[in-house]
Design a protein around this motif. Sequence first.
Motif, PDB file in Angstrom:
ATOM      1  N   LEU A  16       9.899  -7.353   7.455  1.00  0.00           N
ATOM      2  CA  LEU A  16      10.063  -6.646   6.191  1.00  0.00           C
ATOM      3  C   LEU A  16      10.924  -7.481   5.254  1.00  0.00           C
ATOM      4  CD1 LEU A  16      11.021  -3.077   7.518  1.00  0.00           C
ATOM      5  CD2 LEU A  16       8.726  -3.922   6.990  1.00  0.00           C
TER       6      LEU A  16
ATOM      7  N   MET B  97      14.086  -3.513   2.533  1.00  0.00           N
ATOM      8  CA  MET B  97      13.461  -2.512   3.400  1.00  0.00           C
ATOM      9  C   MET B  97      14.075  -2.559   4.801  1.00  0.00           C
ATOM     10  SD  MET B  97      11.366  -0.880   1.466  1.00  0.00           S
ATOM     11  CE  MET B  97      10.124  -0.060   2.457  1.00  0.00           C
TER      12      MET B  97
ATOM     13  N   ARG C  75       4.102  -2.300   7.859  1.00  0.00           N
ATOM     14  CA  ARG C  75       3.926  -3.340   6.846  1.00  0.00           C
ATOM     15  C   ARG C  75       2.487  -3.866   6.938  1.00  0.00           C
ATOM     16  NH1 ARG C  75       4.956  -8.753   8.343  1.00  0.00           N
ATOM     17  NH2 ARG C  75       3.809  -9.126   6.401  1.00  0.00           N
TER      18      ARG C  75
ATOM     19  N   ARG D 130       5.144 -10.421   2.532  1.00  0.00           N
ATOM     20  CA  ARG D 130       6.500 -10.145   2.068  1.00  0.00           C
ATOM     21  C   ARG D 130       6.779 -11.031   0.842  1.00  0.00           C
ATOM     22  NH1 ARG D 130       9.020 -12.193   7.537  1.00  0.00           N
ATOM     23  NH2 ARG D 130       7.397 -13.708   7.013  1.00  0.00           N
TER      24      ARG D 130
ATOM     25  N   THR E  36       9.099  -0.277  -5.892  1.00  0.00           N
ATOM     26  CA  THR E  36       9.613   0.509  -4.771  1.00  0.00           C
ATOM     27  C   THR E  36       9.794   1.950  -5.223  1.00  0.00           C
ATOM     28  OG1 THR E  36      10.767  -1.428  -3.878  1.00  0.00           O
ATOM     29  CG2 THR E  36      11.455   0.741  -3.070  1.00  0.00           C
TER      30      THR E  36
ATOM     31  N   GLU F  70      10.600   6.140  -3.841  1.00  0.00           N
ATOM     32  CA  GLU F  70      11.042   7.074  -2.811  1.00  0.00           C
ATOM     33  C   GLU F  70      10.286   8.380  -2.991  1.00  0.00           C
ATOM     34  OE1 GLU F  70      15.251   7.470  -2.950  1.00  0.00           O
ATOM     35  OE2 GLU F  70      15.627   5.362  -2.475  1.00  0.00           O
TER      36      GLU F  70
ATOM     37  N   THR G 264      10.113   5.666   1.935  1.00  0.00           N
ATOM     38  CA  THR G 264      10.223   4.616   0.927  1.00  0.00           C
ATOM     39  C   THR G 264       9.034   3.678   1.048  1.00  0.00           C
ATOM     40  OG1 THR G 264      12.642   4.713   1.016  1.00  0.00           O
ATOM     41  CG2 THR G 264      11.662   2.754   0.013  1.00  0.00           C
TER      42      THR G 264
ATOM     43  N   LYS H 161       7.308   0.151  -0.599  1.00  0.00           N
ATOM     44  CA  LYS H 161       7.451  -1.026  -1.451  1.00  0.00           C
ATOM     45  C   LYS H 161       6.107  -1.736  -1.546  1.00  0.00           C
ATOM     46  CE  LYS H 161       9.994  -5.354  -2.101  1.00  0.00           C
ATOM     47  NZ  LYS H 161      11.112  -6.212  -1.637  1.00  0.00           N
TER      48      LYS H 161
ATOM     49  N   GLN I  65       5.048  -2.255   2.282  1.00  0.00           N
ATOM     50  CA  GLN I  65       5.967  -1.945   3.379  1.00  0.00           C
ATOM     51  C   GLN I  65       6.395  -0.486   3.245  1.00  0.00           C
ATOM     52  OE1 GLN I  65       9.130  -4.986   3.234  1.00  0.00           O
ATOM     53  NE2 GLN I  65       7.621  -6.325   2.274  1.00  0.00           N
TER      54      GLN I  65
ATOM     55  N   VAL J 135       8.877   2.636   5.099  1.00  0.00           N
ATOM     56  CA  VAL J 135       9.884   3.093   6.057  1.00  0.00           C
ATOM     57  C   VAL J 135      10.106   4.579   5.804  1.00  0.00           C
ATOM     58  CG1 VAL J 135      12.269   2.898   6.845  1.00  0.00           C
ATOM     59  CG2 VAL J 135      11.002   0.834   6.181  1.00  0.00           C
TER      60      VAL J 135
END
Length: 461
Positions: free
Chosen positions: A193, A197, A349, A353, A368, A370, A385, A387, A401, A403
């Motif tokens: 990541l 992240m 992911r 990156r 990014t 949320e 989250t 991205k 990505q 999480v």
Amino acid sequence: MNAERLVVIGGDAAGMSAASQARRLRSPDELEIVAFERGHFTSYSACGIPYWVGGQVDERDELIARSPEEHRARGIDLRMRTEVVELDVRERRVRSRDLESGAESWTPYDKLVIATGARPVRPELPGIDAAGVHGVQTLDDGQALLDTLRAAPGRRAVVVGAGYIGVEMAEALVNRGYEVTVVNRGAEPMSTLDPDMGRLVHEAMTGMGITMVGDAEVTEIRTGDDGRVRAVVTRDAEFPADVVVLGIGVRPETTLARAAGLPLGDHGGLLTDVAMRVRGPEAGGVVWAGGDCVEVFDLVSGRERHIALGTHANKHGQVIGSNVGGGYATFPGVVGTAVSKVCELEIARTGLREKDADRAGLRYVTATVESTNRAGYYPGAAPMTVKMLAERRTGRLLGVQIVGREGAAKRVDVAAVALTAGMTVERMTALDLGYAPPFSPVWDPVLVAARKAVAAVRATG
């Protein structure tokens, strides 16, 4: 007319998938298949080992898809506890050693499959081979670790490395009731990541009671008078340990291929064409390779990379078996999709990156957001989250990505399909994704990230 002989080196996912598919297409009268496996098990889920160690999977045999006896019943001459120690591509033969008796012999082949897998990274450090220090790559490794856990004098565990293996083993040890410290060379866990992240993973693991130590280079594994591990030492500190698990990653196991002069890539893996046939005149057009010992083509960056995943290995085996058996199949490449979890945290992911895009010379924007895994008012809604990377000017999706908690990881599959299709982030915003409050907000988090990425692309002109 004598049958052709196919020799397979490696008895797990890629090797036995290739052997099984070739057998479906050609009878024993047409194709003799001889397979060599140095371990005690075949066709098992290495990805399931952390969950067996952690207790979510009760029995080792639940991870085994097909036993040696089952393979033999299907007409495959499978030779267990037999290691191939030399590959002679000029004479088209392999030299093997019976690990029980030490006896050696040569076996000629008409076609060869190399499926030697990968080996755990094991740095040359004082004490690295001490009792209680474990790499985890095979079922034999998992069994050895479980034996150590049952006999360990205390409940302190140190995991060295915080990649997929490291975080999954940290969870397994927490589930076993151990006090877990993760020592990582990088500042944040999960180098797959971007650091921002990875920081989310760091914070979540700390909240689970796992001690996270970043920017720490291990210099020694300290042992006691009995030769057992006692501590992991870095340049700045010492961490007591009754057991140590190495989660530093893996490298392609291509020792045989290198010695035989077969072509290897920048990451040490074998290079193949889309049919999984090993490139170059040395292979003579009759050598195939698949699984963790090969490099694969990245559809996003256009470069070769090494990714050790069972999903790829099984696909490689199917492609190889089809081609060896007289059919036709190809493996066009990957977009680099992977998911994992540590306790309740899900990590995913796909694609590039930021540093991958930089290395490929791509100009990009990031977005990014949320959000939540369900409608915010629905019980059990939890944060997530996302991205997203998109190419400047074109808006082509480059990577995603994620999480979050329950339902976060598998959302990455939407992005994997979009990457494979070469979609732009603007096109993604119109995707007809499923919606109901128990499963998603009205605007799915992936689509929210795509909308924000579109705005970022437009802002660059």
